[in-house]
Design an enzyme around this catalytic site. Structure first.
Site, PDB file in Angstrom:
ATOM      1  N   CYS A   2       0.841  -1.193   0.000  1.00  0.00           N
ATOM      2  CA  CYS A   2       0.000   0.000   0.000  1.00  0.00           C
ATOM      3  C   CYS A   2       0.873   1.238   0.000  1.00  0.00           C
ATOM      4  O   CYS A   2       2.086   1.157   0.184  1.00  0.00           O
ATOM      5  CB  CYS A   2      -0.888   0.024   1.229  1.00  0.00           C
ATOM      6  SG  CYS A   2      -1.909  -1.441   1.373  1.00  0.00           S
ATOM      7  N   GLY A  28      -1.188   0.821  -4.784  1.00  0.00           N
ATOM      8  CA  GLY A  28      -2.468   0.242  -4.400  1.00  0.00           C
ATOM      9  C   GLY A  28      -3.589   0.865  -5.203  1.00  0.00           C
ATOM     10  O   GLY A  28      -3.712   2.085  -5.230  1.00  0.00           O
ATOM     11  N   GLY A 102       2.089  -3.027   4.635  1.00  0.00           N
ATOM     12  CA  GLY A 102       2.784  -4.227   5.082  1.00  0.00           C
ATOM     13  C   GLY A 102       1.804  -5.288   5.499  1.00  0.00           C
ATOM     14  O   GLY A 102       0.625  -5.241   5.129  1.00  0.00           O
ATOM     15  N   TYR A 257      10.083  -4.193  -8.503  1.00  0.00           N
ATOM     16  CA  TYR A 257       8.784  -3.914  -9.118  1.00  0.00           C
ATOM     17  C   TYR A 257       7.998  -2.780  -8.467  1.00  0.00           C
ATOM     18  O   TYR A 257       7.475  -1.902  -9.157  1.00  0.00           O
ATOM     19  CB  TYR A 257       7.932  -5.194  -9.088  1.00  0.00           C
ATOM     20  CG  TYR A 257       6.464  -4.994  -9.416  1.00  0.00           C
ATOM     21  CD1 TYR A 257       6.050  -4.675 -10.715  1.00  0.00           C
ATOM     22  CD2 TYR A 257       5.491  -5.126  -8.434  1.00  0.00           C
ATOM     23  CE1 TYR A 257       4.695  -4.497 -11.013  1.00  0.00           C
ATOM     24  CE2 TYR A 257       4.132  -4.946  -8.730  1.00  0.00           C
ATOM     25  CZ  TYR A 257       3.751  -4.632 -10.013  1.00  0.00           C
ATOM     26  OH  TYR A 257       2.434  -4.447 -10.309  1.00  0.00           O
TER      27      TYR A 257
HETATM   28  O1  LIG Z   1       4.071 -13.050 -13.817  1.00  0.00           O
HETATM   29  P1  LIG Z   1       2.948 -12.125 -13.438  1.00  0.00           P
HETATM   30  O2  LIG Z   1       2.091 -12.741 -12.364  1.00  0.00           O
HETATM   31  O3  LIG Z   1       2.162 -11.659 -14.608  1.00  0.00           O
HETATM   32  O4  LIG Z   1       3.568 -10.857 -12.702  1.00  0.00           O
HETATM   33  C1  LIG Z   1       4.639 -10.100 -13.171  1.00  0.00           C
HETATM   34  C2  LIG Z   1       4.196  -8.955 -14.046  1.00  0.00           C
HETATM   35  O5  LIG Z   1       3.291  -8.084 -13.318  1.00  0.00           O
HETATM   36  C3  LIG Z   1       3.864  -6.799 -13.204  1.00  0.00           C
HETATM   37  O6  LIG Z   1       3.342  -5.907 -14.184  1.00  0.00           O
HETATM   38  P2  LIG Z   1       2.112  -4.903 -13.931  1.00  0.00           P
HETATM   39  O7  LIG Z   1       1.210  -4.939 -15.087  1.00  0.00           O
HETATM   40  O8  LIG Z   1       1.474  -5.195 -12.615  1.00  0.00           O
HETATM   41  O9  LIG Z   1       2.741  -3.454 -13.742  1.00  0.00           O
HETATM   42  P3  LIG Z   1       3.695  -2.526 -14.628  1.00  0.00           P
HETATM   43  O10 LIG Z   1       2.835  -1.840 -15.649  1.00  0.00           O
HETATM   44  O11 LIG Z   1       4.258  -1.583 -13.614  1.00  0.00           O
HETATM   45  O12 LIG Z   1       4.765  -3.357 -15.253  1.00  0.00           O
HETATM   46  C4  LIG Z   1       5.337  -6.982 -13.419  1.00  0.00           C
HETATM   47  O13 LIG Z   1       5.934  -5.802 -13.922  1.00  0.00           O
HETATM   48  C5  LIG Z   1       5.369  -8.093 -14.443  1.00  0.00           C
HETATM   49  O14 LIG Z   1       5.138  -7.563 -15.740  1.00  0.00           O
HETATM   50  N1  LIG Z   2      -0.360  -4.063   0.758  1.00  0.00           N
HETATM   51  C1  LIG Z   2      -0.445  -3.627   1.983  1.00  0.00           C
HETATM   52  O1  LIG Z   2       0.445  -2.976   2.510  1.00  0.00           O
HETATM   53  C2  LIG Z   2      -1.713  -4.045   2.704  1.00  0.00           C
HETATM   54  C3  LIG Z   2      -1.914  -3.509   4.097  1.00  0.00           C
HETATM   55  C4  LIG Z   2      -2.884  -4.394   4.873  1.00  0.00           C
HETATM   56  N2  LIG Z   2      -2.275  -5.658   5.174  1.00  0.00           N
HETATM   57  C5  LIG Z   2      -4.187  -4.569   4.111  1.00  0.00           C
HETATM   58  O2  LIG Z   2      -4.438  -5.635   3.579  1.00  0.00           O
HETATM   59  O3  LIG Z   2      -4.945  -3.639   4.002  1.00  0.00           O
HETATM   60 MG   LIG Z   3       4.866  -5.387 -15.745  1.00  0.00          MG
END
Ligand SMILES: O=P(O)(O)OC[C@H]1O[C@H](OP(=O)(O)OP(=O)(O)O)[C@H](O)[C@@H]1O
Ligand SMILES: NC(=O)CC[C@H](N)C(=O)O
Ligand SMILES: [Mg+2]
Length: 501
Positions: A2, A28, A102, A257
């Site tokens: 988050c 988030g 977290g 990421y």
């Molecule tokens: O193997 P997977 O389960 O698919 O997860 C990995 C993918 O998900 C994320 O991209 P995302 O679309 O969330 O965000 P981005 O646009 O910041 O790359 C990450 O950058 C990878 O591309």
């Molecule tokens: N991704 C997070 O940091 C989540 C915070 C909290 N554990 C929730 O689920 O709301």
């Molecule tokens: Mg991606």
């Protein structure tokens, strides 16, 4: 993962909190919330949705006051019900609101404890509501009509003694000030800054430095693991180490990421760390796959762009944008259900066919987690006429669940769990698959700040820095939070949005 923010200002903070949340939106996308305080009254707006959808002008006008906190949510505990949107509120003592990034690893035990020994009722399955009640209890134990700085820090020390796991937290104690604190392992990031105004100094606490600098504040520094910062109602700032045995082991996945590349976390530029990931990955390719004939390197937008660019430079191969991203679709990995994630990859990324026809392409992503993205993308590259499709991941194989605030609770859903690289390569349909070495990933991050001796790399090596995670814990987590269990939970969710609306 988050996003959290708090501002102790000298003028209304509603717009600045909103702006900070939009900068932290990548952490988030499920829910957003802001609470402000004026003359001892709290004003709260929170709901499911992106920041721009949750706050309309009428809500913004009601968020009065010079102090406030905000949150963008990516659920990793409980459900994605609006009743679990943050900030959470508890009325006693003083009226406390809290936003958390977290995941507590002992939330279930604590939830029972706080009912039995502290007579506190928790109305959701959110670990953050538990955390708030622990903080409230620890403050109550001080039995002060007016809490002083020492009371605030003693309460945080009490939280550290009882809570396990990952937590970067901001909390507002109505009428008394704002506190921010970081878990004793420093797993999740939290940083604070200041800016001068004619009325005096204003302070901000946030998940990432980008929220500080983009609002015109100066970064002061990251909170150390276990440390707390308190800004009282007169605007004076205090800091103190509240943990007995802190250790610096931040989450390396922030660099892979989660974080924005223009953030600096624990004195490491995320952008530079990603460049180094690309450089080191290229060296692995040169060393271990000298026979690959690569015509063009392409990132899978967005996050892998930085690493892919440097990888192409290092290989001396053309860097091309073969996939265009629909900017109106958010991050797919942090979407709640697998169906939604899968559908969104194709909606989000579309190939420029002329870049593929007859070429050997090397697609680069920052990580492969469930394999949703790479499977779809490799097929799209083939459909667009690529001769060979090689795939490289700037992170090592993700083999173990995360328990610290990234929603990958089930090892069975991780494509690399229990599989060899060759098996993953076949499953995703690539002609070759190259993963980053873990030592190289660690070096890429550490070169930014050699003072950090170790990172939490649990998703890659199964070593959990809090020391409280065993197979039984992971099996129970998998049973309760795998995709189908979560779906069932969402359907049956009838939690009343109690006193939080
Ligand atoms: O193997 P997977 O389960 O698919 O997860 C990995 C993918 O998900 C994320 O991209 P995302 O679309 O969330 O965000 P981005 O646009 O910041 O790359 C990450 O950058 C990878 O591309
Ligand atoms: N991704 C997070 O940091 C989540 C915070 C909290 N554990 C929730 O689920 O709301
Ligand atoms: Mg991606």
């Amino acid at each position: 993962m988050c996003g959290i923010v708090a501002i102790a200002g000298k003028a209304p903070v509603n717009q600045a909190l909103y702006d900070a949340l939009t900068v932290l939106q990548h952490r988030g996308q499920d829910a957003a919330g802001i609470v402000t305080c004026e003359s001892g009254r709290l004003f709260l707006r929170k709901d499911n949705g992106m920041v721009r959808d949750v706050f309309h002008t009428r809500h913004m006008l009601r968020l009065a006051g010079h102090f406030g906190i905000g949150h963008v949510r990516y659920p990793t505990a409980g459900s994605s019900s609006s009743a679990e949107a943050q900030p959470f509120y508890v009325n006693s003592p003083y009226g406390i609101t809290l936003a958390h990034n977290g995941n507590l690893t002992n939330a279930h035990v604590l939830a029972k404890d706080i009912f039995r020994s502290d007579l506190r009722h928790v109305n959701t399955d959110s670990d953050s509501e538990v955390l708030l009640n622990i903080l409230a209890h620890e403050l109550q134990e001080r039995r002060k009509f007016i809490p002083e700085v020492d009371d605030i820090f003693a309460a945080v020390a009490g939280v550290h003694k009882r809570c396990k796991g990952a937590y970067a937290v901001v909390a507002m104690i109505t009428g008394y000030g704002i506190v921010g604190f970081r878990d004793p392992n420093g797993i999740r990031p939290i940083i604070f800054g200041e800016r001068d105004t004619p009325e005096g100094t204003e302070y901000i606490i946030a998940s990432e430095s980008v929220a500080i600098t983009s609002l015109g504040f100066r970064v002061v520094r990251d909170l150390a693991p276990g440390e707390a910062v308190f800004i009282n109602s007169q605007g004076r700032l205090f800091t103190r180490q509240c943990a007995e045995n802190p250790s610096y082991t931040p989450c390396i996945f922030e660099h892979v990421y989660f974080a924005r590349p223009d953030s600096i976390i624990d004195n490491i530029s995320v952008y530079k760390a990603r460049l180094r990931m690309g450089e080191k990955l290229a060296q692995t390719i040169q060393r271990e796959h000298p026979d690959l004939r690569i015509d063009v390197v392409m990132p899978i937008p967005d996050t892998s762009r930085t690493a892919a660019l440097e990888l192409a430079n290092q290989l001396n191969v053309k860097y091309r944008e073969g996939f265009m991203k629909n900017r109106y679709i958010g991050r797919t990995f942090i979407m709640p259900g697998q169906g939604q994630r899968k559908k969104s990859v194709r909606q989000k990324l579309n190939p420029i066919e002329l870049e593929f026809a007859g070429k050997n392409v090397l697609l680069v992503d920052d990580s492969i987690v469930r394999g949703t993205t790479c499977r779809e993308i490799i097929q799209m590259a083939r459909d667009a006429g690529a001769s060979k499709v090689y795939f490289a991941s700037a992170a090592p194989a993700v083999k173990y669940p995360n328990v610290y605030g990234i929603d990958m609770p089930a090892k069975s859903e991780l494509i690399a769990h229990g599989r060899s690289e060759q098996e993953v390569c076949e499953l995703i349909g690539a002609d070759a698959l190259i993963y980053q070495k873990l030592d190289d990933l660690i070096a890429a991050a550490r070169e930014g700040n050699p003072d950090i001796q170790a990172f939490d790399c649990s998703v890659f090596n199964g070593e959990y820095v809090t020391g409280d995670i065993d197979d039984n814990y992971l099996d129970a987590l998998q049973a309760s939070r795998n995709d189908s269990a979560k779906n069932q939970k969402e359907k049956g969710s009838t939690i009343v949005d109690l006193a939080n609306g």
